[in-house]
Design a protein around this motif. Structure first.
Motif, PDB file in Angstrom:
ATOM      1  N   LEU A 550      14.799  -5.990   3.549  1.00 41.68           N
ATOM      2  CA  LEU A 550      14.231  -5.028   4.490  1.00 41.68           C
ATOM      3  C   LEU A 550      13.198  -4.152   3.795  1.00 41.68           C
ATOM      4  N   PRO A 551      12.150  -3.739   4.522  1.00 46.58           N
ATOM      5  CA  PRO A 551      11.142  -2.859   3.910  1.00 46.58           C
ATOM      6  C   PRO A 551      11.737  -1.499   3.560  1.00 46.58           C
ATOM      7  N   GLY A 552      11.414  -1.004   2.389  1.00 44.84           N
ATOM      8  CA  GLY A 552      11.895   0.296   1.936  1.00 44.84           C
ATOM      9  C   GLY A 552      13.227   0.240   1.231  1.00 44.84           C
ATOM     10  N   VAL A 553      13.924  -0.907   1.234  1.00 44.48           N
ATOM     11  CA  VAL A 553      15.229  -1.036   0.579  1.00 44.48           C
ATOM     12  C   VAL A 553      15.011  -1.424  -0.873  1.00 44.48           C
ATOM     13  N   THR A 554      15.602  -0.648  -1.779  1.00 48.97           N
ATOM     14  CA  THR A 554      15.475  -0.935  -3.214  1.00 48.97           C
ATOM     15  C   THR A 554      16.730  -1.547  -3.801  1.00 48.97           C
ATOM     16  N   GLY A 555      17.809  -1.596  -3.033  1.00 50.38           N
ATOM     17  CA  GLY A 555      19.031  -2.208  -3.543  1.00 50.38           C
ATOM     18  C   GLY A 555      20.142  -2.130  -2.524  1.00 50.38           C
TER      19      GLY A 555
END
Length: 872
Positions: A550-555
């Motif tokens: 997903l966009p904006g998800v870093t982990g």
């Protein structure tokens, strides 16, 4: 009256003798026959005396009622004649009684009222694993419940229920709704009957798959228009049709559940009710006490039955039977109790304030009381008159207090913490109204006692002589009013110290070192339906892949919010060290994770390494620590291995058949949350997530706000499969706010009550000093005429207020130190006898009381000597 009856009897006796003599009988025989017919004279006299006594009592009662009616009418005229005074008194009482009524509504809803069912007063829950921090987390086994039911003398039956989330298709529409699995006797245990149709039969709960169902009253109205031909129709459950056989009563829900009311009710045995496969409610066992049986007797019987069973059936923990009220979280219970004490103190302060006003008014009516006494009114009659007025004022304050309580309840509902979410339906019911009536009557008597004692205490000659001399109020009245003022100051100081401690605790909680980064963290709790459970491991990894893309998800990782996990009641056993010592850990929190959990939550790894996710546990039945490699927090390592050596140590669950050893491979930083206190917060074990659990918790790290990222995460999870349901979703910031909510709730209400109490105490002190200035008008005028300095007049007047304030502060400080310990379990990083808080509150109270004394002191300087002497 007795004499009249005797004369009437003698007249009838003589008449009967004359009648008998007219029949030819001698006088002696006629009198003997008349006595025989009239019966025993002594018995007649006894009957006559009883009749006279009853009539006299009726007359006295009638006179008593008439006198009270006269007093009530006179009191009403007095109240109408002093409208300003009445308005102040009624408003003061309304604040005290209204706050008391509002908090009692909460106390009644949480701690006193039975569950809202026909048998609600006899429904209890058998539970195990009781603990002071997390009570009643374990459910006794179905085998133990059946053994208890077979040998019981205290209960009539045991029912089970669990709530699940499934996708069903009522009349072709698709909806994800709450489903409940219940035993066939569930409704009868509650004392309820279906609105339409029937409940389940015992044989229907023992089938491998349900074939029948009940639907809720709401679903009956919503999906079927309330038609009675709904019976016999089918609704799909997990792809299988089930036949509708009944409609539940309106509003029926699983007791103590905070979830939505189930729309689909399915039959199932005790083993299935709450088997962990998607269950979202609990506790899920309900026993019905026999009439007259107590909770204590049922607990003793349950323990006796369990003692004779194998460990595998008996289970671990402290078995007991509890009421619904006992399941309230300890901190929430203490908060409610503290608030109830606070409004009690506030009501006493309001009573003292009104008593001061009534004493001042009663003193101005001494001439009236003396004259009425000279005309024949007894001291009791005068006192009763004053009590009638005070009770009328108390009832008026109670009526207005109901409106204040309604407004206060709306505020309480708005401020309630998540743990008290079921307060949303709290209201002023008949029991609360009866409480308000009792409080109003007791309050009226309480603040009316002192003025009633003063009424009629002086003879008319004393009153007239005192008026002739122009003396001030009597010493007794001054002492009583001063004592009431001291009590007001002391009680308000107690409330202010309590609220001050909660304010400092709240500030400390906000500055708490968390050990992780809540900003940018999103938590989702996912439940999989039974149709998808066979391929759950694959779905779990698919969900992780979807979230990470997903966009904006870093982990993203599997795991609960930091600081809060599954609660292990059985504890852990640490492998025997070289010296032969074995350590037992009685209480811990277990968080099931994937290895990247610590990176996503931003929890520092202090020593060692992450567990190897490829190592599989050989024991699928282990309950607490199931992965061969685990990690522990720093506090756990410090307590058990104070000199180091935690890495490589082994742990296992101390069951009757011990589980496999798990090796500690790493130590991470401590994590804390305002919601969790005690040993569970201090001791954390991190274990690899087992695929067998019914729900899967995910944490997600994002760069965007939770308002943007949470809907995307929820959609990505739910759209993967129709059998997946996102049960709960929250952000890290919301998680922290919810943890702070109990302290904030108690702090806000207690502070409001304390400030109101301080205002009433300040008004009371001002009234005492101002009235004293009025009574000493002549004295002050003479002093000014003789050249007294203004500062000496001010000092003299303020000295009276300062002495009262000092006495109130000393008494209040002692009471505050004694009562603040009740708040210990609600405080964080603040001592109950915190000197900074106490000194600051004392300083505030002293300043306010001095200001309240200074205002009438300034008024004293404006007294003109000529006006004072002319008034005399």
């Amino acid at each position: 009256m007795l004499r009249e009856l005797d004369e009437e009897l003698a007249s009838h006796f003589a008449m009967r003798v004359d009648q008998l003599r007219a029949l030819g009988m001698s006088e002696v025989d006629a009198m003997a026959e008349a006595r025989r017919r009239f019966g025993d004279a002594d018995e007649y006299h006894a009957w006559a005396e009883r009749r006279v006594t009853r009539r006299a009592r009726r007359l006295r009662f009638s006179d008593w009622v008439a006198e009270w009616g006269q007093d009530a009418r006179f009191a009403l005229r007095q109240v109408k004649g002093a409208r300003g005074f009445t308005a102040i008194v009624v408003l003061t009482l309304a604040l005290g009684i209204g706050a008391n009524t509002a908090i009692f509504s909460v106390v009644h809803r949480l701690l006193l009222a039975p569950m809202p069912y026909a048998n609600g007063g006899r429904i209890v829950m058998p539970v195990g694993g009781a603990d002071a921090v997390f009570p009643f987390r374990d459910r006794p086994s179905a085998e133990l419940m059946r053994a208890w039911l077979a040998r019981t003398h205290t209960i009539e039956g045991i029912a089970g229920a669990a709530e699940l989330m499934f996708t069903v298709q009522p009349d072709g529409s698709v909806d994800t709704i709450t489903t409940a699995i219940i035993t066939s006797n569930f409704l009868s245990i509650l004392g309820e009957r279906p609105e339409l149709g029937r409940t389940f039969r015992p044989e229907e709960e023992r089938t491998s798959a349900p074939t029948v169902a009940m639907i809720s009253h709401a679903m009956w109205q919503r999906a079927y228009g309330g038609r009675r031909d709904v019976l016999g129709r089918t609704v799909e459950h997990e792809g299988r049709p089930v036949t509708i056989v009944g409609v539940t009563p309106p509003g029926l829900a699983v007791p103590l559940s905070t979830n939505a009311t189930p729309d689909i009710w399915l039959p199932g045995p005790l083993e299935q009710a709450g088997d962990g496969n998607g269950a979202i409610g609990g506790p899920d066992l309900y026993a019905l006490l026999r009439p007259g049986a107590s909770v204590e007797a049922a607990t003793a019987e349950l323990r006796t039955v369990a003692a004779g069973l194998p460990d595998s059936v008996r289970g671990s923990g402290d078995l007991r039977v509890v009421r619904a009220q006992d399941l309230l979280d300890g901190r929430e219970r203490r908060a409610v109790q503290v608030l109830f004490f606070a409004v009690g103190a506030l009501l006493l302060i309001a009573c003292a304030n009104v008593a001061n006003l009534l004493l001042a008014r009663a003193w101005t009516r001494q001439r009236e009381f003396a004259v009425r006494g000279a005309l024949g009114a007894s001291r009791w009659r005068l006192a009763r008159q004053v009590l009638s007025e005070s009770v009328l004022l108390g009832l008026s304050g109670g009526v207005l207090g109901i409106g204040v309580a309604w407004l206060a309840l709306r505020l309480i509902v708005a401020l309630r913490p998540p743990a008290l979410d079921h307060l949303a339906d709290v209201h002023i019911n008949p029991a609360v109204l009866l409480w308000t009536l009792g409080v109003s009557l007791v309050t009226g008597v309480l603040f009316g006692c002192a003025p009633a004692l003063l009424a009629g205490a002086r003879a008319v000659g004393d009153v007239l002589r005192r008026e002739t001399r122009g003396s001030s109020a009597g010493a007794t009245s001054r002492r009583v009013r001063s004592a009431l003022t001291v009590m007001q100051i002391a009680m308000s100081l107690v409330l202010l110290v309590g609220s001050g401690l909660l304010v400092r605790s709240f500030a400390a909680l906000q500055d708490m070192r968390l050990g992780y980064e809540p900003r940018g963290l999103v938590y989702a709790d996912v439940i999989t339906g039974r149709q998808t459970r066979e391929r759950k491991p694959d779905i779990t990894w698919e969900i992780l892949d979807r979230i990470r893309s997903l966009p904006g998800v870093t982990g993203a990782a599997i795991g609960t919010m930091p600081g809060k996990g599954f609660i292990g009641m059985g504890g852990l056993e640490v492998e025997t060290d070289r010296a032969g010592h074995t350590t037992r850990v009685p209480m811990l929190g277990t968080i099931f994770i994937t290895p990247d959990y610590f990176r996503v939550a931003k929890i520092a790894v202090l020593e060692g390494r992450l567990p190897d996710s490829t190592v599989v546990s050989p024991d699928a039945k282990a309950h607490i620590v199931i992965s061969p490699e685990v990690m522990v927090n720093r506090e756990f390592a410090r307590r058990v291995w104070p000199h180091g050596g935690a890495i490589g140590a082994r742990l296992r669950e101390p069951r009757s058949t011990p589980g496999p050893w798990s090796t500690i491979v790493g130590i991470v930083d401590d994590t804390r949350t305002p919601e969790v206190h005690g040993e569970v917060a201090a001791i954390q074990v991190y274990s690899l997530y087992p695929a067998r659990l019914g729900n899967v918790p995910f944490i997600v790290r994002t760069r965007t706000s939770a308002d943007v990222s949470a809907p995307m995460v929820k959609h990505a999870i739910a759209s993967l499969d129709p059998g997946i349901y996102v049960r709960a979703m929250t952000s890290g910031d919301t998680y922290l706010r919810n943890g702070l909510a109990p302290t904030r709730f108690a702090m806000a209400l207690l502070t409001a009550f304390a400030l109101l109490a301080l205002a009433l105490a300040a008004v009371g002190l001002y009234g005492v000093i101002a009235y004293g200035v009025t009574q000493r008008t002549r004295e002050i005028g003479v002093r000014i005429a003789l050249g007294a300095e203004p500062h000496s007049i001010v000092a003299r007047v303020m000295g009276s207020g300062a002495r009262l304030a000092l006495a109130g502060v000393v008494i209040g400080t002692a009471l505050a130190l004694a009562s603040a310990r009740v708040l210990r379990s609600m405080l964080y990083d603040v001592s109950p006898d915190d000197p900074l808080t106490i000194v600051a509150i004392v300083a505030i109270v002293v300043i306010i009381t001095l200001v309240a004394s200074y205002v009438p002191a300034r008024r004293a300087l404006r007294i003109e000597p000529t006006e004072a002497l002319r008034a005399d």
